[in-house]
Design a protein around this motif. Structure first.
Motif, PDB file in Angstrom:
ATOM      1  N   ALA A  60      35.086  40.459  36.440  1.00 43.39           N
ATOM      2  CA  ALA A  60      34.821  39.027  36.273  1.00 43.39           C
ATOM      3  C   ALA A  60      34.912  38.632  34.801  1.00 43.39           C
ATOM      4  CB  ALA A  60      33.443  38.689  36.829  1.00 43.39           C
ATOM      5  N   LEU A  61      34.384  39.462  33.912  1.00 43.62           N
ATOM      6  CA  LEU A  61      34.458  39.176  32.474  1.00 43.62           C
ATOM      7  C   LEU A  61      35.894  39.276  31.970  1.00 43.62           C
ATOM      8  CD1 LEU A  61      31.255  41.026  31.203  1.00 43.62           C
ATOM      9  CD2 LEU A  61      31.608  38.564  31.458  1.00 43.62           C
ATOM     10  N   ILE A  62      36.645  40.238  32.516  1.00 42.38           N
ATOM     11  CA  ILE A  62      38.052  40.352  32.137  1.00 42.38           C
ATOM     12  C   ILE A  62      38.813  39.098  32.561  1.00 42.38           C
ATOM     13  CG2 ILE A  62      40.185  41.655  32.532  1.00 42.38           C
ATOM     14  CD1 ILE A  62      38.443  44.145  32.873  1.00 42.38           C
ATOM     15  N   ALA A  63      38.526  38.629  33.778  1.00 42.15           N
ATOM     16  CA  ALA A  63      39.172  37.402  34.254  1.00 42.15           C
ATOM     17  C   ALA A  63      38.776  36.201  33.409  1.00 42.15           C
ATOM     18  CB  ALA A  63      38.802  37.164  35.721  1.00 42.15           C
ATOM     19  N   ALA A  64      37.531  36.192  32.912  1.00 39.73           N
ATOM     20  CA  ALA A  64      37.085  35.086  32.059  1.00 39.73           C
ATOM     21  C   ALA A  64      37.915  35.008  30.783  1.00 39.73           C
ATOM     22  CB  ALA A  64      35.610  35.260  31.715  1.00 39.73           C
ATOM     23  N   GLY A  65      38.391  36.160  30.318  1.00 43.94           N
ATOM     24  CA  GLY A  65      39.216  36.168  29.121  1.00 43.94           C
ATOM     25  C   GLY A  65      40.605  35.601  29.320  1.00 43.94           C
ATOM     26  N   THR A  66      41.004  35.352  30.564  1.00 36.80           N
ATOM     27  CA  THR A  66      42.335  34.806  30.850  1.00 36.80           C
ATOM     28  C   THR A  66      42.308  33.332  31.207  1.00 36.80           C
ATOM     29  OG1 THR A  66      42.245  35.322  33.227  1.00 36.80           O
ATOM     30  CG2 THR A  66      42.979  37.090  31.750  1.00 36.80           C
ATOM     31  N   LEU A  67      41.117  32.702  31.166  1.00 32.11           N
ATOM     32  CA  LEU A  67      40.982  31.325  31.643  1.00 32.11           C
ATOM     33  C   LEU A  67      41.694  30.318  30.746  1.00 32.11           C
ATOM     34  CD1 LEU A  67      37.268  31.225  32.878  1.00 32.11           C
ATOM     35  CD2 LEU A  67      39.365  31.306  34.245  1.00 32.11           C
ATOM     36  N   ARG A  68      41.917  30.658  29.498  1.00 29.94           N
ATOM     37  CA  ARG A  68      42.607  29.695  28.630  1.00 29.94           C
ATOM     38  C   ARG A  68      44.037  29.454  29.073  1.00 29.94           C
ATOM     39  NH1 ARG A  68      43.261  33.314  23.080  1.00 29.94           N
ATOM     40  NH2 ARG A  68      44.316  35.106  24.053  1.00 29.94           N
ATOM     41  N   HIS A  69      44.598  30.409  29.801  1.00 29.44           N
ATOM     42  CA  HIS A  69      45.962  30.245  30.312  1.00 29.44           C
ATOM     43  C   HIS A  69      45.993  29.609  31.700  1.00 29.44           C
ATOM     44  CE1 HIS A  69      47.345  32.564  26.912  1.00 29.44           C
ATOM     45  NE2 HIS A  69      46.590  33.591  27.265  1.00 29.44           N
ATOM     46  N   ARG A  70      44.865  29.646  32.414  1.00 38.09           N
ATOM     47  CA  ARG A  70      44.785  29.045  33.751  1.00 38.09           C
ATOM     48  C   ARG A  70      43.365  28.537  33.994  1.00 38.09           C
ATOM     49  NH1 ARG A  70      45.840  34.538  37.314  1.00 38.09           N
ATOM     50  NH2 ARG A  70      44.680  35.986  35.990  1.00 38.09           N
ATOM     51  N   PRO A  71      43.005  27.417  33.393  1.00 39.98           N
ATOM     52  CA  PRO A  71      41.637  26.883  33.497  1.00 39.98           C
ATOM     53  C   PRO A  71      41.246  26.453  34.899  1.00 39.98           C
ATOM     54  CG  PRO A  71      43.119  25.298  32.451  1.00 39.98           C
ATOM     55  CD  PRO A  71      43.886  26.577  32.566  1.00 39.98           C
ATOM     56  N   GLU A  72      42.217  26.333  35.804  1.00 39.78           N
ATOM     57  CA  GLU A  72      41.889  25.901  37.167  1.00 39.78           C
ATOM     58  C   GLU A  72      41.026  26.925  37.908  1.00 39.78           C
ATOM     59  OE1 GLU A  72      45.908  27.997  37.294  1.00 39.78           O
ATOM     60  OE2 GLU A  72      44.848  26.554  36.022  1.00 39.78           O
ATOM     61  N   TRP A  73      40.960  28.153  37.385  1.00 41.37           N
ATOM     62  CA  TRP A  73      40.171  29.206  38.018  1.00 41.37           C
ATOM     63  C   TRP A  73      38.779  29.349  37.396  1.00 41.37           C
ATOM     64  CZ3 TRP A  73      41.512  31.343  42.479  1.00 41.37           C
ATOM     65  CH2 TRP A  73      42.853  31.319  42.847  1.00 41.37           C
ATOM     66  N   THR A  74      38.405  28.413  36.546  1.00 43.36           N
ATOM     67  CA  THR A  74      37.116  28.517  35.846  1.00 43.36           C
ATOM     68  C   THR A  74      35.937  28.582  36.805  1.00 43.36           C
ATOM     69  OG1 THR A  74      37.993  27.326  33.921  1.00 43.36           O
ATOM     70  CG2 THR A  74      35.600  27.436  34.155  1.00 43.36           C
ATOM     71  N   LEU A  75      35.923  27.699  37.798  1.00 41.94           N
ATOM     72  CA  LEU A  75      34.809  27.676  38.750  1.00 41.94           C
ATOM     73  C   LEU A  75      34.728  28.989  39.533  1.00 41.94           C
ATOM     74  CD1 LEU A  75      32.508  26.180  40.111  1.00 41.94           C
ATOM     75  CD2 LEU A  75      34.168  25.174  41.705  1.00 41.94           C
ATOM     76  N   ALA A  76      35.884  29.518  39.929  1.00 35.41           N
ATOM     77  CA  ALA A  76      35.895  30.774  40.677  1.00 35.41           C
ATOM     78  C   ALA A  76      35.323  31.907  39.843  1.00 35.41           C
ATOM     79  CB  ALA A  76      37.322  31.101  41.123  1.00 35.41           C
ATOM     80  N   VAL A  77      35.658  31.963  38.560  1.00 34.69           N
ATOM     81  CA  VAL A  77      35.159  33.036  37.696  1.00 34.69           C
ATOM     82  C   VAL A  77      33.661  32.886  37.466  1.00 34.69           C
ATOM     83  CG1 VAL A  77      35.279  34.010  35.374  1.00 34.69           C
ATOM     84  CG2 VAL A  77      37.383  33.394  36.573  1.00 34.69           C
ATOM     85  N   ILE A  78      33.194  31.640  37.309  1.00 32.09           N
ATOM     86  CA  ILE A  78      31.754  31.410  37.144  1.00 32.09           C
ATOM     87  C   ILE A  78      30.988  31.883  38.385  1.00 32.09           C
ATOM     88  CG2 ILE A  78      29.977  29.630  36.943  1.00 32.09           C
ATOM     89  CD1 ILE A  78      31.889  28.055  35.182  1.00 32.09           C
ATOM     90  N   LEU A  79      31.513  31.545  39.560  1.00 28.03           N
ATOM     91  CA  LEU A  79      30.886  32.002  40.809  1.00 28.03           C
ATOM     92  C   LEU A  79      30.931  33.525  40.911  1.00 28.03           C
ATOM     93  CD1 LEU A  79      32.216  29.360  43.370  1.00 28.03           C
ATOM     94  CD2 LEU A  79      29.913  29.549  42.414  1.00 28.03           C
ATOM     95  N   TRP A  80      32.008  34.112  40.422  1.00 25.26           N
ATOM     96  CA  TRP A  80      32.153  35.577  40.436  1.00 25.26           C
ATOM     97  C   TRP A  80      31.060  36.218  39.593  1.00 25.26           C
ATOM     98  CZ3 TRP A  80      37.536  38.149  39.143  1.00 25.26           C
ATOM     99  CH2 TRP A  80      37.541  39.464  39.615  1.00 25.26           C
ATOM    100  N   ILE A  81      30.842  35.680  38.403  1.00 25.48           N
ATOM    101  CA  ILE A  81      29.812  36.225  37.520  1.00 25.48           C
ATOM    102  C   ILE A  81      28.424  36.037  38.120  1.00 25.48           C
ATOM    103  CG2 ILE A  81      28.713  35.963  35.253  1.00 25.48           C
ATOM    104  CD1 ILE A  81      31.458  35.222  34.141  1.00 25.48           C
ATOM    105  N   LEU A  82      28.162  34.846  38.657  1.00 25.10           N
ATOM    106  CA  LEU A  82      26.864  34.587  39.280  1.00 25.10           C
ATOM    107  C   LEU A  82      26.633  35.489  40.490  1.00 25.10           C
ATOM    108  CD1 LEU A  82      26.706  30.671  39.112  1.00 25.10           C
ATOM    109  CD2 LEU A  82      25.511  32.331  37.660  1.00 25.10           C
ATOM    110  N   ALA A  83      27.697  35.730  41.264  1.00 26.97           N
ATOM    111  CA  ALA A  83      27.577  36.621  42.423  1.00 26.97           C
ATOM    112  C   ALA A  83      27.266  38.044  41.978  1.00 26.97           C
ATOM    113  CB  ALA A  83      28.865  36.583  43.244  1.00 26.97           C
TER     114      ALA A  83
END
Length: 286
Positions: A181-204
């Motif tokens: 999840a943290l690795i995916a967070a590092g890629t959000l600047r290239h695809r911000p549409e996945w921000t909510l999914a990554v936040i939910l991933w971290i919270l989960a």
């Protein structure tokens, strides 16, 4: 002389030689983990955010070996399942650092990984197969117990090894989810549409730690519902984490970061199955 502990004059207990050898091997394994990670970092063609997260996680695993040394010295029954879980997660954590996204892995890293694998397997075999080590772990430390006559010391009963295995394996779900999840967070600047999914991933990933802890508490008490709950948590974790690994990190990320979780989940489900069988036999009429 007792079966698991030698006694040397004045009642002083001497640690059996195989246990001392095992402790030395555990220290060597922790050191080998750091050395292999240093070699991998040195020879890595690039040091991106994902590589940094995986490296930090692999280093954190080294602390687990130091905890295992303490468990062995204190004759704790948790040493066996902890060694099995550490072996699997360490080899995956270090192995995914060695294999680059493209090209061949560096020879020093491969040789170091081979040595680390041999050390890990030797440790597991000693813990599970050597009679002197087994006798040492069966010997439980005395704990204070309040009685009518006052406080007395009694030997604590050994825990069910499969209950311990299921508990420890489920505790690894949270970090194994948070790393990708943290690795995916590092890629959000290239695809911000996945921000909510990554936040939910971290919270989960954080929520799973509390759910597993609560289930493990009741599992220790022999609760049938706790086994069902932990099974449901395990399946839900796999159904949630693996698709996100594949979508956000690709096939490479699925293999590198999803495989350790699959192994931990498989070990948990197998341990729960063994616990259920034991409970069924215990409940059956004589």
């Amino acid at each position: 002389m007792s079966h698991g502990h030698g006694v040397v004059g004045n009642g002083v207990t001497m640690t059996p030689r195989p246990v001392r050898v095992l402790t030395a091997l555990l220290l060597a394994t922790a050191l080998a983990t750091v050395v292999v990670e240093a070699l991998t970092f040195w020879y890595a063609p690039e040091h991106g955010f994902g590589f940094a997260v995986r490296t930090v996680w692999a280093l954190v695993r080294t602390l687990g070996w130091l905890i295992l040394i303490s468990q062995v010295r204190r004759a704790r029954a948790t040493a066996k399942p902890l060694s099995l879980i550490l072996t699997m997660t360490t080899l995956f954590a270090v192995g995914r650092l060695i294999v680059p996204p493209s090209g061949r892995p560096p020879l020093p890293g491969v040789l170091g990984f081979g040595v680390l694998t041999l050390l890990c397997l030797t440790v597991v075999v000693l813990l599970y197969r050597h009679p002197a080590v087994d006798a040492h772990l069966v010997h439980q430390p005395r704990r204070p117990v309040l009685t009518r006559e006052g406080i007395s010391l009694r030997e604590a009963p050994p825990g069910d090894p499969w209950v311990l295995t299921a508990r420890l394996a489920s505790f690894s779900y949270s970090p194994l989810m948070l790393v990708p999840a943290l690795i995916a967070a590092g890629t959000l600047r290239h695809r911000p549409e996945w921000t909510l999914a990554v936040i939910l991933w971290i919270l989960a990933g954080i929520a799973v730690s509390y759910a597993a802890l609560l289930s493990a508490f009741f599992l220790r008490r022999g609760s049938h519902r706790a086994r069902i709950a932990l099974t449901s948590i395990t399946l839900a974790v796999l159904a949630f984490d693996l698709p996100l690994c594949h979508v956000l990190l690709g096939l490479d990320g699925l293999v590198r970061d999803g495989s350790p979780l699959v192994v931990a989940a498989t070990l948990t489900l197998y341990a729960l199955r063994r616990i259920a069988r034991t409970s069924t036999r215990a409940a059956a009429p004589a």
